[in-house]
Design a protein around this motif. Structure first.
Motif, PDB file in Angstrom:
ATOM      1  N   THR A  63      25.749 102.916  -2.596  1.00 27.93           N
ATOM      2  CA  THR A  63      25.974 101.866  -1.597  1.00 27.93           C
ATOM      3  C   THR A  63      24.991 100.710  -1.717  1.00 27.93           C
ATOM      4  O   THR A  63      25.206  99.658  -1.123  1.00 27.93           O
ATOM      5  CB  THR A  63      25.883 102.435  -0.168  1.00 27.93           C
ATOM      6  OG1 THR A  63      24.521 102.785   0.136  1.00 27.93           O
ATOM      7  CG2 THR A  63      26.771 103.655   0.005  1.00 27.93           C
ATOM      8  N   MET A  64      23.898 100.911  -2.464  1.00 22.26           N
ATOM      9  CA  MET A  64      22.852  99.877  -2.521  1.00 22.26           C
ATOM     10  C   MET A  64      22.447  99.458  -3.916  1.00 22.26           C
ATOM     11  O   MET A  64      21.639  98.543  -4.073  1.00 22.26           O
ATOM     12  CB  MET A  64      21.612 100.379  -1.755  1.00 22.26           C
ATOM     13  CG  MET A  64      21.808 100.463  -0.258  1.00 22.26           C
ATOM     14  SD  MET A  64      20.302 100.965   0.638  1.00 22.26           S
ATOM     15  CE  MET A  64      20.471 102.758   0.624  1.00 22.26           C
ATOM     16  N   ILE A  65      23.012 100.069  -4.954  1.00 24.95           N
ATOM     17  CA  ILE A  65      22.564  99.826  -6.319  1.00 24.95           C
ATOM     18  C   ILE A  65      22.721  98.365  -6.733  1.00 24.95           C
ATOM     19  O   ILE A  65      21.935  97.836  -7.531  1.00 24.95           O
ATOM     20  CB  ILE A  65      23.304 100.753  -7.321  1.00 24.95           C
ATOM     21  CG1 ILE A  65      22.637 100.731  -8.689  1.00 24.95           C
ATOM     22  CG2 ILE A  65      24.768 100.412  -7.394  1.00 24.95           C
ATOM     23  CD1 ILE A  65      21.281 101.369  -8.707  1.00 24.95           C
ATOM     24  N   ASP A  66      23.724  97.674  -6.176  1.00 25.50           N
ATOM     25  CA  ASP A  66      23.965  96.279  -6.535  1.00 25.50           C
ATOM     26  C   ASP A  66      23.644  95.314  -5.394  1.00 25.50           C
ATOM     27  O   ASP A  66      24.084  94.158  -5.413  1.00 25.50           O
ATOM     28  CB  ASP A  66      25.421  96.082  -6.957  1.00 25.50           C
ATOM     29  CG  ASP A  66      25.769  96.855  -8.212  1.00 25.50           C
ATOM     30  OD1 ASP A  66      24.940  96.876  -9.146  1.00 25.50           O
ATOM     31  OD2 ASP A  66      26.862  97.456  -8.261  1.00 25.50           O
ATOM     32  N   SER A  67      22.883  95.774  -4.406  1.00 20.97           N
ATOM     33  CA  SER A  67      22.644  94.957  -3.212  1.00 20.97           C
ATOM     34  C   SER A  67      21.248  94.355  -3.184  1.00 20.97           C
ATOM     35  O   SER A  67      20.270  94.993  -3.554  1.00 20.97           O
ATOM     36  CB  SER A  67      22.876  95.794  -1.949  1.00 20.97           C
ATOM     37  OG  SER A  67      24.240  96.161  -1.849  1.00 20.97           O
ATOM     38  N   LYS A  68      21.190  93.111  -2.699  1.00 16.07           N
ATOM     39  CA  LYS A  68      19.909  92.435  -2.536  1.00 16.07           C
ATOM     40  C   LYS A  68      19.342  92.630  -1.137  1.00 16.07           C
ATOM     41  O   LYS A  68      18.144  92.482  -0.912  1.00 16.07           O
ATOM     42  CB  LYS A  68      20.066  90.940  -2.805  1.00 16.07           C
ATOM     43  CG  LYS A  68      21.038  90.229  -1.861  1.00 16.07           C
ATOM     44  CD  LYS A  68      21.194  88.760  -2.190  1.00 16.07           C
ATOM     45  CE  LYS A  68      22.180  88.082  -1.229  1.00 16.07           C
ATOM     46  NZ  LYS A  68      22.349  86.634  -1.536  1.00 16.07           N
ATOM     47  N   VAL A  81      15.760 109.368  12.781  1.00 17.49           N
ATOM     48  CA  VAL A  81      14.606 108.956  11.979  1.00 17.49           C
ATOM     49  C   VAL A  81      14.794 109.344  10.523  1.00 17.49           C
ATOM     50  O   VAL A  81      14.564 108.530   9.608  1.00 17.49           O
ATOM     51  CB  VAL A  81      13.294 109.555  12.536  1.00 17.49           C
ATOM     52  CG1 VAL A  81      12.123 109.209  11.636  1.00 17.49           C
ATOM     53  CG2 VAL A  81      13.035 109.050  13.948  1.00 17.49           C
ATOM     54  N   GLN A  82      15.253 110.568  10.270  1.00 21.91           N
ATOM     55  CA  GLN A  82      15.449 111.014   8.895  1.00 21.91           C
ATOM     56  C   GLN A  82      16.541 110.211   8.203  1.00 21.91           C
ATOM     57  O   GLN A  82      16.404 109.809   7.040  1.00 21.91           O
ATOM     58  CB  GLN A  82      15.806 112.505   8.865  1.00 21.91           C
ATOM     59  CG  GLN A  82      15.888 113.083   7.457  1.00 21.91           C
ATOM     60  CD  GLN A  82      14.583 112.951   6.702  1.00 21.91           C
ATOM     61  OE1 GLN A  82      13.551 113.435   7.144  1.00 21.91           O
ATOM     62  NE2 GLN A  82      14.595 112.267   5.558  1.00 21.91           N
ATOM     63  N   GLU A  83      17.633 109.953   8.929  1.00 21.46           N
ATOM     64  CA  GLU A  83      18.735 109.188   8.343  1.00 21.46           C
ATOM     65  C   GLU A  83      18.296 107.785   7.947  1.00 21.46           C
ATOM     66  O   GLU A  83      18.568 107.330   6.825  1.00 21.46           O
ATOM     67  CB  GLU A  83      19.898 109.110   9.342  1.00 21.46           C
ATOM     68  CG  GLU A  83      20.656 110.403   9.532  1.00 21.46           C
ATOM     69  CD  GLU A  83      21.788 110.275  10.537  1.00 21.46           C
ATOM     70  OE1 GLU A  83      22.620 111.203  10.592  1.00 21.46           O
ATOM     71  OE2 GLU A  83      21.844 109.262  11.252  1.00 21.46           O
ATOM     72  N   GLN A  84      17.627 107.106   8.865  1.00 19.87           N
ATOM     73  CA  GLN A  84      17.227 105.735   8.563  1.00 19.87           C
ATOM     74  C   GLN A  84      16.136 105.706   7.494  1.00 19.87           C
ATOM     75  O   GLN A  84      16.119 104.809   6.646  1.00 19.87           O
ATOM     76  CB  GLN A  84      16.784 105.019   9.842  1.00 19.87           C
ATOM     77  CG  GLN A  84      17.924 104.802  10.831  1.00 19.87           C
ATOM     78  CD  GLN A  84      17.824 103.499  11.595  1.00 19.87           C
ATOM     79  OE1 GLN A  84      16.780 102.860  11.651  1.00 19.87           O
ATOM     80  NE2 GLN A  84      18.935 103.090  12.188  1.00 19.87           N
ATOM     81  N   ASN A  85      15.249 106.673   7.513  1.00 17.19           N
ATOM     82  CA  ASN A  85      14.221 106.730   6.467  1.00 17.19           C
ATOM     83  C   ASN A  85      14.847 106.996   5.097  1.00 17.19           C
ATOM     84  O   ASN A  85      14.385 106.452   4.083  1.00 17.19           O
ATOM     85  CB  ASN A  85      13.182 107.803   6.778  1.00 17.19           C
ATOM     86  CG  ASN A  85      11.985 107.732   5.836  1.00 17.19           C
ATOM     87  OD1 ASN A  85      11.419 106.670   5.608  1.00 17.19           O
ATOM     88  ND2 ASN A  85      11.615 108.872   5.258  1.00 17.19           N
ATOM     89  N   ASN A  86      15.895 107.832   5.061  1.00 15.50           N
ATOM     90  CA  ASN A  86      16.611 108.056   3.796  1.00 15.50           C
ATOM     91  C   ASN A  86      17.143 106.733   3.248  1.00 15.50           C
ATOM     92  O   ASN A  86      17.028 106.446   2.054  1.00 15.50           O
ATOM     93  CB  ASN A  86      17.773 109.028   4.002  1.00 15.50           C
ATOM     94  CG  ASN A  86      17.322 110.466   4.167  1.00 15.50           C
ATOM     95  OD1 ASN A  86      16.193 110.823   3.828  1.00 15.50           O
ATOM     96  ND2 ASN A  86      18.195 111.303   4.699  1.00 15.50           N
ATOM     97  N   ALA A  87      17.735 105.935   4.140  1.00 15.16           N
ATOM     98  CA  ALA A  87      18.275 104.644   3.713  1.00 15.16           C
ATOM     99  C   ALA A  87      17.167 103.729   3.197  1.00 15.16           C
ATOM    100  O   ALA A  87      17.338 103.030   2.186  1.00 15.16           O
ATOM    101  CB  ALA A  87      19.021 103.980   4.870  1.00 15.16           C
ATOM    102  N   ILE A  88      16.025 103.735   3.873  1.00  7.37           N
ATOM    103  CA  ILE A  88      14.896 102.895   3.451  1.00  7.37           C
ATOM    104  C   ILE A  88      14.375 103.341   2.091  1.00  7.37           C
ATOM    105  O   ILE A  88      14.110 102.512   1.203  1.00  7.37           O
ATOM    106  CB  ILE A  88      13.774 102.939   4.508  1.00  7.37           C
ATOM    107  CG1 ILE A  88      14.231 102.256   5.803  1.00  7.37           C
ATOM    108  CG2 ILE A  88      12.503 102.272   3.978  1.00  7.37           C
ATOM    109  CD1 ILE A  88      13.314 102.502   6.993  1.00  7.37           C
ATOM    110  N   GLU A  89      14.225 104.645   1.897  1.00  9.02           N
ATOM    111  CA  GLU A  89      13.700 105.169   0.634  1.00  9.02           C
ATOM    112  C   GLU A  89      14.636 104.866  -0.531  1.00  9.02           C
ATOM    113  O   GLU A  89      14.186 104.483  -1.624  1.00  9.02           O
ATOM    114  CB  GLU A  89      13.471 106.678   0.751  1.00  9.02           C
ATOM    115  CG  GLU A  89      12.298 107.056   1.645  1.00  9.02           C
ATOM    116  CD  GLU A  89      10.979 106.534   1.093  1.00  9.02           C
ATOM    117  OE1 GLU A  89      10.745 106.665  -0.124  1.00  9.02           O
ATOM    118  OE2 GLU A  89      10.180 105.972   1.864  1.00  9.02           O
ATOM    119  N   VAL A  90      15.938 105.033  -0.308  1.00 10.27           N
ATOM    120  CA  VAL A  90      16.902 104.735  -1.376  1.00 10.27           C
ATOM    121  C   VAL A  90      16.945 103.235  -1.647  1.00 10.27           C
ATOM    122  O   VAL A  90      17.062 102.802  -2.794  1.00 10.27           O
ATOM    123  CB  VAL A  90      18.298 105.284  -1.019  1.00 10.27           C
ATOM    124  CG1 VAL A  90      19.332 104.849  -2.057  1.00 10.27           C
ATOM    125  CG2 VAL A  90      18.259 106.806  -0.932  1.00 10.27           C
ATOM    126  N   ALA A  91      16.831 102.421  -0.590  1.00 12.74           N
ATOM    127  CA  ALA A  91      16.790 100.967  -0.776  1.00 12.74           C
ATOM    128  C   ALA A  91      15.619 100.571  -1.665  1.00 12.74           C
ATOM    129  O   ALA A  91      15.746  99.690  -2.530  1.00 12.74           O
ATOM    130  CB  ALA A  91      16.694 100.273   0.579  1.00 12.74           C
TER     131      ALA A  91
END
Length: 289
Positions: A63-68, A81-91
């Protein structure tokens, strides 16, 4: 040389997310809209829907590999908290340059408020991530008046709240979405800043009743409840104790005049006045008739 040009939207089917998608689509910006359930999607030009589970980081990379840039908004739950942190870490791994996070007024990891506490924790994680960020803390949404609130107006022509004559600068989610769109598409001057977003004027529920009465052509009464009456109504609806306590505290703050702070952030960012309760009532009058 990187050619990342997409924007990823988490919370794409939520109150703010769906309005944000409309702005991005209209501007012809390629967007990845993330959902757990594709049955909820709305097909729009330039919007690509992807299914992903924020509890599973492996599903988030696509979902983020091609996103700026990323817009991060999800409902508060036990795994928030875990869900949003997962998104931050992958970003971070995907080299995303900017995250716009929807938080809450008074966000603080040490808060007893079930909304402010987890948002405060995520704010701290985001600030430590090294990714450019902009945090928005919108006041209470006018669109939260849909549901049980609007049903009592439809059936009884009454609004039940325990806020007395206290006022609050309610904000339309369309304004929040337009602010988010502006931050995502013109991030430079907004990087690493936190913005409290309010409506243009603080109003009481008496004023809300007046605005809705005018557009539907029938009188809507504002019934001022006690805190105990409000507790009983929420208990009967099966709401968790922590949620009830938080909503009672929020109502008490408004009742005691501690929620009427208004700023001009929305007007400054959008270069126009925020949507008024009168305009909101007119635009959504069918929800109250």
């Amino acid at each position: 040389m990187e050619t990342k040009n997409k924007i990823t939207v988490f919370g794409a089917t939520g109150k703010i997310g769906k309005e944000l998608l409309a702005f991005l689509s209209k501007a012809n910006i390629p967007t990845i809209a993330v959902t757990r359930d594709k049955s909820k999607i709305k097909v729009l030009p330039n919007i690509e829907w992807m299914e992903a589970d924020m509890n599973n980081p492996e599903t988030l990379t696509q979902t983020m590999i091609d996103s700026k840039a990323v817009f991060l908004a999800t409902n508060v739950n036990q795994k928030f908290v875990q869900e949003q942190n997962n998104a931050i870490e992958v970003a971070k791994k995907c080299n995303v340059k900017h995250i716009v996070k929807v938080s809450s007024p008074g966000a603080d990891k040490d808060s007893q408020n079930f909304i402010a506490k987890p948002n405060g924790e995520v704010e701290d994680l985001l600030k430590l991530s090294g990714i450019g960020f902009t945090i928005i803390q919108p006041n209470s949404f006018m669109q939260n008046w849909f549901g049980h609130f609007s049903e009592t107006i439809q059936k009884e022509r009454k609004i039940f709240e325990a806020t007395g004559d206290g006022k609050k600068p309610f904000i339309d989610t369309r304004d929040i979405a337009e602010v988010a769109y502006t931050l995502l598409t013109n991030p430079i001057e907004h990087l690493n800043k936190t913005y409290l977003l309010t409506g243009g004027v603080a109003i009481s529920y008496g004023k809300v009743a007046e605005a809705i009465s005018k557009v539907i052509g029938e009188k809507v009464d504002y019934i001022q409840m006690t805190s105990e009456e409000a507790r009983q109504r929420m208990t009967e609806k099966g709401m968790p104790t922590m949620m009830i306590q938080t909503f009672l505290a929020i109502a008490e703050g408004q009742r005691n005049g501690k929620a009427d702070f208004v700023n001009t952030v929305v007007e400054e960012i959008l270069n126009k006045k925020p949507i008024t309760v009168e305009q909101f009532a007119l635009d959504y009058k069918q929800m109250f008739k």
